[in-house]
Scaffold this motif. Sequence first.
Motif, PDB file in Angstrom:
ATOM      1  N   ALA A  61       0.834  -1.204   0.000  1.00  0.00           N
ATOM      2  CA  ALA A  61       0.000   0.000   0.000  1.00  0.00           C
ATOM      3  C   ALA A  61       0.868   1.253   0.000  1.00  0.00           C
ATOM      4  O   ALA A  61       0.565   2.236  -0.698  1.00  0.00           O
ATOM      5  CB  ALA A  61      -0.924  -0.005   1.226  1.00  0.00           C
ATOM      6  N   MET A  62       1.953   1.226   0.759  1.00  0.00           N
ATOM      7  CA  MET A  62       2.872   2.360   0.779  1.00  0.00           C
ATOM      8  C   MET A  62       3.502   2.567  -0.596  1.00  0.00           C
ATOM      9  O   MET A  62       3.689   3.702  -1.043  1.00  0.00           O
ATOM     10  CB  MET A  62       3.963   2.129   1.830  1.00  0.00           C
ATOM     11  CG  MET A  62       3.468   2.147   3.263  1.00  0.00           C
ATOM     12  SD  MET A  62       2.863   3.775   3.765  1.00  0.00           S
ATOM     13  CE  MET A  62       4.382   4.710   3.688  1.00  0.00           C
ATOM     14  N   VAL A  63       3.834   1.474  -1.273  1.00  0.00           N
ATOM     15  CA  VAL A  63       4.417   1.573  -2.607  1.00  0.00           C
ATOM     16  C   VAL A  63       3.428   2.213  -3.575  1.00  0.00           C
ATOM     17  O   VAL A  63       3.781   3.096  -4.370  1.00  0.00           O
ATOM     18  CB  VAL A  63       4.847   0.176  -3.114  1.00  0.00           C
ATOM     19  CG1 VAL A  63       5.200   0.231  -4.594  1.00  0.00           C
ATOM     20  CG2 VAL A  63       6.030  -0.330  -2.312  1.00  0.00           C
ATOM     21  N   SER A  64       2.170   1.796  -3.515  1.00  0.00           N
ATOM     22  CA  SER A  64       1.157   2.331  -4.420  1.00  0.00           C
ATOM     23  C   SER A  64       0.983   3.834  -4.241  1.00  0.00           C
ATOM     24  O   SER A  64       0.948   4.599  -5.222  1.00  0.00           O
ATOM     25  CB  SER A  64      -0.183   1.615  -4.187  1.00  0.00           C
ATOM     26  OG  SER A  64      -1.180   2.131  -5.042  1.00  0.00           O
ATOM     27  N   LEU A  65       0.900   4.293  -3.002  1.00  0.00           N
ATOM     28  CA  LEU A  65       0.736   5.727  -2.747  1.00  0.00           C
ATOM     29  C   LEU A  65       2.001   6.501  -3.118  1.00  0.00           C
ATOM     30  O   LEU A  65       1.920   7.631  -3.618  1.00  0.00           O
ATOM     31  CB  LEU A  65       0.393   5.955  -1.275  1.00  0.00           C
ATOM     32  CG  LEU A  65      -0.952   5.388  -0.805  1.00  0.00           C
ATOM     33  CD1 LEU A  65      -1.170   5.682   0.666  1.00  0.00           C
ATOM     34  CD2 LEU A  65      -2.103   5.969  -1.626  1.00  0.00           C
ATOM     35  N   VAL A 232      -3.472  14.330  -3.514  1.00  0.00           N
ATOM     36  CA  VAL A 232      -3.024  13.232  -4.374  1.00  0.00           C
ATOM     37  C   VAL A 232      -3.074  11.905  -3.627  1.00  0.00           C
ATOM     38  O   VAL A 232      -3.593  10.893  -4.147  1.00  0.00           O
ATOM     39  CB  VAL A 232      -1.597  13.515  -4.897  1.00  0.00           C
ATOM     40  CG1 VAL A 232      -1.041  12.281  -5.604  1.00  0.00           C
ATOM     41  CG2 VAL A 232      -1.601  14.702  -5.839  1.00  0.00           C
ATOM     42  N   ILE A 233      -2.568  11.882  -2.410  1.00  0.00           N
ATOM     43  CA  ILE A 233      -2.567  10.634  -1.640  1.00  0.00           C
ATOM     44  C   ILE A 233      -3.997  10.220  -1.288  1.00  0.00           C
ATOM     45  O   ILE A 233      -4.370   9.040  -1.401  1.00  0.00           O
ATOM     46  CB  ILE A 233      -1.710  10.800  -0.371  1.00  0.00           C
ATOM     47  CG1 ILE A 233      -0.236  10.912  -0.759  1.00  0.00           C
ATOM     48  CG2 ILE A 233      -1.925   9.621   0.581  1.00  0.00           C
ATOM     49  CD1 ILE A 233       0.685  11.220   0.406  1.00  0.00           C
ATOM     50  N   GLY A 234      -4.826  11.199  -0.862  1.00  0.00           N
ATOM     51  CA  GLY A 234      -6.193  10.871  -0.478  1.00  0.00           C
ATOM     52  C   GLY A 234      -7.021  10.340  -1.634  1.00  0.00           C
ATOM     53  O   GLY A 234      -7.694   9.309  -1.522  1.00  0.00           O
ATOM     54  N   VAL A 235      -6.973  11.033  -2.772  1.00  0.00           N
ATOM     55  CA  VAL A 235      -7.760  10.601  -3.930  1.00  0.00           C
ATOM     56  C   VAL A 235      -7.225   9.283  -4.485  1.00  0.00           C
ATOM     57  O   VAL A 235      -8.006   8.382  -4.850  1.00  0.00           O
ATOM     58  CB  VAL A 235      -7.764  11.693  -5.014  1.00  0.00           C
ATOM     59  CG1 VAL A 235      -8.407  11.180  -6.296  1.00  0.00           C
ATOM     60  CG2 VAL A 235      -8.499  12.928  -4.520  1.00  0.00           C
ATOM     61  N   ILE A 241      -8.897   1.823  -3.395  1.00  0.00           N
ATOM     62  CA  ILE A 241      -9.787   1.025  -2.550  1.00  0.00           C
ATOM     63  C   ILE A 241     -10.942   0.461  -3.381  1.00  0.00           C
ATOM     64  O   ILE A 241     -11.349  -0.695  -3.214  1.00  0.00           O
ATOM     65  CB  ILE A 241     -10.325   1.890  -1.383  1.00  0.00           C
ATOM     66  CG1 ILE A 241      -9.205   2.183  -0.388  1.00  0.00           C
ATOM     67  CG2 ILE A 241     -11.484   1.187  -0.672  1.00  0.00           C
ATOM     68  CD1 ILE A 241      -9.580   3.196   0.676  1.00  0.00           C
ATOM     69  N   VAL A 242     -11.461   1.273  -4.292  1.00  0.00           N
ATOM     70  CA  VAL A 242     -12.586   0.830  -5.120  1.00  0.00           C
ATOM     71  C   VAL A 242     -12.120  -0.074  -6.253  1.00  0.00           C
ATOM     72  O   VAL A 242     -12.701  -1.141  -6.492  1.00  0.00           O
ATOM     73  CB  VAL A 242     -13.338   2.055  -5.689  1.00  0.00           C
ATOM     74  CG1 VAL A 242     -14.504   1.608  -6.566  1.00  0.00           C
ATOM     75  CG2 VAL A 242     -13.849   2.933  -4.550  1.00  0.00           C
ATOM     76  N   ARG A 243     -11.041   0.354  -6.974  1.00  0.00           N
ATOM     77  CA  ARG A 243     -10.503  -0.449  -8.073  1.00  0.00           C
ATOM     78  C   ARG A 243      -8.987  -0.348  -8.034  1.00  0.00           C
ATOM     79  O   ARG A 243      -8.425   0.753  -8.015  1.00  0.00           O
ATOM     80  CB  ARG A 243     -11.021   0.031  -9.436  1.00  0.00           C
ATOM     81  CG  ARG A 243     -12.483  -0.242  -9.667  1.00  0.00           C
ATOM     82  CD  ARG A 243     -12.864   0.008 -11.121  1.00  0.00           C
ATOM     83  NE  ARG A 243     -12.285  -0.987 -12.019  1.00  0.00           N
ATOM     84  CZ  ARG A 243     -12.822  -2.172 -12.280  1.00  0.00           C
ATOM     85  NH1 ARG A 243     -13.951  -2.526 -11.701  1.00  0.00           N
ATOM     86  NH2 ARG A 243     -12.243  -2.996 -13.121  1.00  0.00           N
TER      87      ARG A 243
END
Length: 591
Positions: A61-65, A232-235, A241-243
Amino acid sequence: MTDDEILLGLALTVVLATGSQILASKLRVPALIILLPVGFTAGAITDVIHPDKLLGPDFSAMVSLSVAVILYDAGLGLDLRKLAHHTRGIVGRLLVYGVLLTFLVTGAVAPAMFGMPLRVAAVLGMILVVSGPTVVGPILDFVRPSDKVRRILIWEGTLTDPIGAILGALTFHAVASSHQIDIGRGYQLGQFMLSLAFGLAGGVVATALLWFTLRTLRLGETLGTLAQLAVVIGVSAGCDIVRDDTGLIAAIVAGLAVSNIRGFDMPARRPFLETLVQLIIGLLFVSISSTVTPSSLVPVLLPALGLIAILVLVVRPIVAFGAAARTDLTRGERAFVGWMDPRGIVAAATASAFSAGLVERGVPGAAKVLPVTFLVIVGTVLLYSLTAAPVARRLGVVKTEGTRVLLVGGEPWVVDLGRALRTAGLEVLMWAGLDEEREQIKRAGLELAKGDLLATAINPGARLEGVTAVFLATDDDDFNALASIVMQDNVEGPVYRVGPPHDSHGVVAPYTGGDILFGRSLVRHVLAERYGQGARFMVRPAGDPMPSEYDTLFVVRADHRLDPVTERRETVPQEGDTVVLLGPAPTAAPH
């Protein structure tokens, strides 16, 4: 792990990431060449920097953000106005052909080369379609190819990342859920379009929030940067989370919108955000490469070299040839585009996440995905870094060395100085505010910048392409001092100004900003007075005899680089150089 081990691991990761990038900058090589082997070596020596032990399952998850922040910053550097019709078509074809051919060829050869099932080879093929601006950009900065080639490669690398990540996620979920690749009846194409649409919607939401924070609230630089990161991180997190991986599309769309919509006025240089992105890149590469073990590399080393050869010598040239056919690119430009396709951070990040996910599900051969990707990244980055410059020179796509001077001012002595610099072989661009001064520049046969050029130069969102040095020589010392401060971040090279009278003071402190030209003795009013008394600028080869009284102003090197004499340093001419002098004023004849 204990608290002490976690502290040691985090500190060591930061130190290795930062030290590797500093070393790479001193060696003038892309940072990946240092980061990957350093992380791999550190991971083999100690396990305190392994991300699965430091962060556990939260690492993906950290990598994705983190990648979302990187792509947002990359989007900020893309100007849609420079994506002309032909360039847009080439970039689009590179994306389509590159994704399809890389996926199909890798998926076809990987089962035989690495002994992995077809479904795992499909995941590997989709991982390897991505390139990335974090790798391409530094190589191109070193090579300095033509602007057209640079734009094509930067756009391709930036847009390939989110597209490849989404396609990789779809392929991963198809394999992980059904143990086969379900592409029948257009299912996967529909899923891709749905993810793309969702990512675009997320980008629109992010753009609206950024407009509110940056324009409506008018936050300053510090809070504005924090607001950008939060949006950016929030959106991106909400989209993911959705896709899965749609947050990357949202991030790059937001970056493109902020850099291209009038009113945002995003600065050309963003020191805090650029520093953060550099740190993130270093941390990710060190962390991901530390998870690759020597024992996992040995069985796939030779086949990976074969895969690299296929990708570099077969796939990329075919993709480039098909994309650039019947375009205005020269043969050399087409060939260079066909010799530039390194893999980067998104390939490493997706390989780390997908490989671990497939291994957890017990898919055979999944453990080979990360080491193969690691070797492809190292191999392509090393190959292109070492060969890009000589290949570009051989193909004739390197920018001509030299200096393009922007000379600001319109007094007679400034115009004559511009004429002398042009005589010395430099490309001179001039700007002046008054109509009579602009007419004088035209009469002198010098290139006159557009009327709004200086306004563009001091616009925080602009950047003067092609200008490698600025000389501020107006008759307003306050203007020279202020403009030298504002323009420093908007020009590729240095900004200089003529010196104000000694002990002068005004609206702007006269000692503020910009290196002072010609030293303390030749300040602005002295230059104007000497010129008014008949002193003239002269251009001489460095080896020729010099006048009895003269002052050296500039040295033009044999390769057309310009070295001005400044208050901080004295420039020494060498054999083959050309010097620009201010000669003596003629003495009055005795009566």
